[in-house]
Motif scaffolding. Structure first.
Motif, short mmCIF file in Angstrom:
data_model
loop_
_atom_site.label_atom_id
_atom_site.label_comp_id
_atom_site.label_asym_id
_atom_site.label_seq_id
_atom_site.Cartn_x
_atom_site.Cartn_y
_atom_site.Cartn_z
N GLN A 58 82.90 79.58 67.10
CA GLN A 58 83.74 80.72 66.71
C GLN A 58 84.91 80.29 65.85
O GLN A 58 85.26 80.95 64.90
N GLU A 81 83.94 90.70 58.64
CA GLU A 81 82.50 90.50 58.75
C GLU A 81 81.78 90.66 57.41
O GLU A 81 80.62 90.32 57.28
N ASP A 114 81.10 90.11 53.19
CA ASP A 114 80.90 88.91 52.39
C ASP A 114 82.21 88.43 51.75
O ASP A 114 83.19 89.17 51.68
N HIS A 151 87.92 84.59 57.40
CA HIS A 151 88.28 85.83 56.70
C HIS A 151 89.42 86.54 57.41
O HIS A 151 90.34 87.05 56.77
N ARG A 152 89.35 86.59 58.76
CA ARG A 152 90.43 87.24 59.51
C ARG A 152 91.77 86.54 59.24
O ARG A 152 92.78 87.20 59.01
N PHE A 159 89.06 93.08 61.75
CA PHE A 159 87.85 92.48 62.32
C PHE A 159 86.60 92.97 61.59
O PHE A 159 85.70 92.19 61.32
N LYS A 160 86.55 94.25 61.28
CA LYS A 160 85.39 94.81 60.56
C LYS A 160 85.31 94.26 59.14
O LYS A 160 84.25 93.88 58.67
N SER A 175 83.86 79.82 62.18
CA SER A 175 83.01 80.84 61.57
C SER A 175 83.64 81.44 60.32
O SER A 175 84.86 81.43 60.15
N THR A 176 82.82 81.95 59.47
CA THR A 176 83.29 82.60 58.24
C THR A 176 84.14 83.81 58.57
O THR A 176 85.18 84.03 57.96
N ALA A 177 83.71 84.60 59.54
CA ALA A 177 84.49 85.80 59.90
C ALA A 177 85.88 85.42 60.39
O ALA A 177 86.86 86.10 60.06
N HIS A 178 85.98 84.33 61.14
CA HIS A 178 87.30 83.90 61.62
C HIS A 178 88.18 83.50 60.43
O HIS A 178 89.36 83.86 60.38
#
Length: 95
Positions: free
Chosen positions: A23, A59, A61, A31-32, A55-56, A26-29
């Motif tokens: 986690q 997710e 790209d 980005h956040r 958070f949305k 991760s890419t999402a983290h």
């Protein structure tokens, strides 16, 4: 000849194979973190709904996330619109 069993190798880092594995990288983290950073730089306080939106958005790209960050940064440097409403009525509505 030494017959003592070898001690198991230990890692200096704790085991992170549990529920949060991967986690932190991760890419999402990432980005956040970038989205929070952009919002923080322009002094935008976050409500609970804003955190959910981050958070949305995180997710999505990379290109989309970077576009949103650019919008946040650019919007803060623009002069305010002279119109009080984003869609000013210039013509009366038909009766």
């Amino acid at each position: 000849m030494d017959t003592t069993p070898a001690a198991p190798a230990t890692s200096p880092r704790p085991d992170r194979s549990g529920i949060h594995s991967g986690q932190d990288t991760s890419t999402a983290h990432a980005h956040r973190l970038r989205l929070y950073g952009a919002l923080d730089r322009v002094c935008v306080p976050l409500a609970a709904a804003d955190v959910q939106a981050v958070f949305k958005l995180a997710e999505l790209d990379c290109v989309t996330v970077h576009a949103v960050i650019d919008w946040i940064t650019t919007a803060r440097t623009l002069e305010p619109s002279p119109h009080p409403h984003p869609y000013p009525q210039t013509h009366p509505l038909p009766g």
